[in-house]
Design an enzyme around this catalytic site. Sequence first.
Site, mmCIF file in Angstrom:
data_model
loop_
_atom_site.group_PDB
_atom_site.id
_atom_site.type_symbol
_atom_site.label_atom_id
_atom_site.label_comp_id
_atom_site.label_asym_id
_atom_site.label_seq_id
_atom_site.Cartn_x
_atom_site.Cartn_y
_atom_site.Cartn_z
ATOM 1 N N ASP A 41 -54.561 5.631 12.579
ATOM 2 C CA ASP A 41 -54.374 5.060 14.067
ATOM 3 C C ASP A 41 -55.807 4.474 14.422
ATOM 4 O OD1 ASP A 41 -52.367 5.745 16.541
ATOM 5 O OD2 ASP A 41 -54.144 5.010 17.080
ATOM 6 N N ASN A 72 -42.869 8.910 19.408
ATOM 7 C CA ASN A 72 -42.720 8.603 20.862
ATOM 8 C C ASN A 72 -41.587 7.584 21.004
ATOM 9 O OD1 ASN A 72 -44.719 10.221 22.044
ATOM 10 N ND2 ASN A 72 -46.094 8.492 21.482
ATOM 11 N N GLN A 104 -44.154 5.433 24.375
ATOM 12 C CA GLN A 104 -44.218 4.391 23.292
ATOM 13 C C GLN A 104 -44.772 2.910 23.619
ATOM 14 O OE1 GLN A 104 -40.131 3.630 21.509
ATOM 15 N NE2 GLN A 104 -41.026 2.167 19.756
ATOM 16 N N VAL A 116 -45.431 0.707 20.978
ATOM 17 C CA VAL A 116 -45.308 -0.439 19.944
ATOM 18 C C VAL A 116 -43.787 -0.474 19.616
ATOM 19 C CG1 VAL A 116 -45.979 -1.160 17.706
ATOM 20 C CG2 VAL A 116 -47.571 -0.276 19.076
ATOM 21 N N HIS A 130 -42.353 4.418 14.421
ATOM 22 C CA HIS A 130 -43.423 4.943 13.769
ATOM 23 C C HIS A 130 -43.724 6.487 13.952
ATOM 24 C CE1 HIS A 130 -44.606 3.484 17.716
ATOM 25 N NE2 HIS A 130 -45.567 4.267 17.804
ATOM 26 N N ILE A 131 -44.066 7.142 12.904
ATOM 27 C CA ILE A 131 -44.295 8.736 12.993
ATOM 28 C C ILE A 131 -45.827 8.926 13.090
ATOM 29 C CG2 ILE A 131 -44.207 10.997 11.964
ATOM 30 C CD1 ILE A 131 -41.733 9.905 10.253
ATOM 31 N N HIS A 132 -46.248 9.663 14.067
ATOM 32 C CA HIS A 132 -47.993 9.973 14.170
ATOM 33 C C HIS A 132 -47.979 11.132 13.285
ATOM 34 C CE1 HIS A 132 -48.888 7.555 18.035
ATOM 35 N NE2 HIS A 132 -47.600 7.645 18.033
HETATM 36 P P1 AMP Z 1 -46.931 5.015 20.619
HETATM 37 O O1 AMP Z 1 -47.802 5.108 21.817
HETATM 38 O O2 AMP Z 1 -46.334 5.870 19.876
HETATM 39 O O3 AMP Z 1 -46.105 3.606 20.568
HETATM 40 O O4 AMP Z 1 -47.982 4.804 19.437
HETATM 41 C C1 AMP Z 1 -48.759 3.277 18.896
HETATM 42 C C2 AMP Z 1 -50.047 3.979 18.376
HETATM 43 O O5 AMP Z 1 -50.533 2.569 17.773
HETATM 44 C C3 AMP Z 1 -51.017 4.347 19.384
HETATM 45 O O6 AMP Z 1 -51.629 5.388 18.747
HETATM 46 C C4 AMP Z 1 -52.434 3.079 18.861
HETATM 47 O O7 AMP Z 1 -53.805 3.595 19.056
HETATM 48 C C5 AMP Z 1 -51.971 2.658 17.552
HETATM 49 N N1 AMP Z 1 -52.084 1.153 17.234
HETATM 50 C C6 AMP Z 1 -52.354 0.295 18.244
HETATM 51 N N2 AMP Z 1 -52.712 -0.982 17.566
HETATM 52 C C7 AMP Z 1 -53.072 -0.487 16.586
HETATM 53 C C8 AMP Z 1 -53.701 -1.088 15.307
HETATM 54 N N3 AMP Z 1 -54.049 -2.448 15.214
HETATM 55 N N4 AMP Z 1 -54.116 -0.391 14.176
HETATM 56 C C9 AMP Z 1 -53.920 0.999 14.043
HETATM 57 N N5 AMP Z 1 -53.119 1.538 15.095
HETATM 58 C C10 AMP Z 1 -52.978 0.954 16.088
#
Ligand code: AMP
Length: 113
Positions: free
Chosen positions: A30, A87, A94, A96, A100-102
């Site tokens: 991340d 999320n 959320q 993106v 995705h799984i964190h």
């Molecule tokens: P969410 O809030 O669950 O949608 O998580 C999206 C995650 O993507 C966040 O933790 C961001 O820090 C991460 N993120 C956004 N852009 C990038 C990127 N270019 N490379 C790696 N992680 C990213």
Amino acid sequence: MAETIFSQIINRKLPAEIVYEDYLCLGFRDINPQAPVHILIIPKDPIPGMTAIMSENDRLLGHLLLVAKEIAVEEGVNDSGYRLVINSGRDAGQTVEHLHIHLLGGTTLGWPP
Ligand code: AMP
């Protein structure tokens, strides 16, 4: 539909620190880590999120969890512990629109988050 940031990472249009890749998914660090280990595991199929998941995605979803476990071992947090988070939607924050799984670990994680 415009490519998400994560599709751009899959297609190597955006750089990322990739830690795992196979024919179904990608794991990368991340960009804004919330723990010493913070990896995102994403399907290559651009599924927008949990709301778009269907029963035919069962194999893919199982695969993502097995990959998460493999990455946890590689990152040295399998024994100390880690958290997997998805999320889904606005209330969960959320940002993106690509499933995705964190994977978070490497420190004691507070709960509730
Ligand atoms: P969410 O809030 O669950 O949608 O998580 C999206 C995650 O993507 C966040 O933790 C961001 O820090 C991460 N993120 C956004 N852009 C990038 C990127 N270019 N490379 C790696 N992680 C990213």
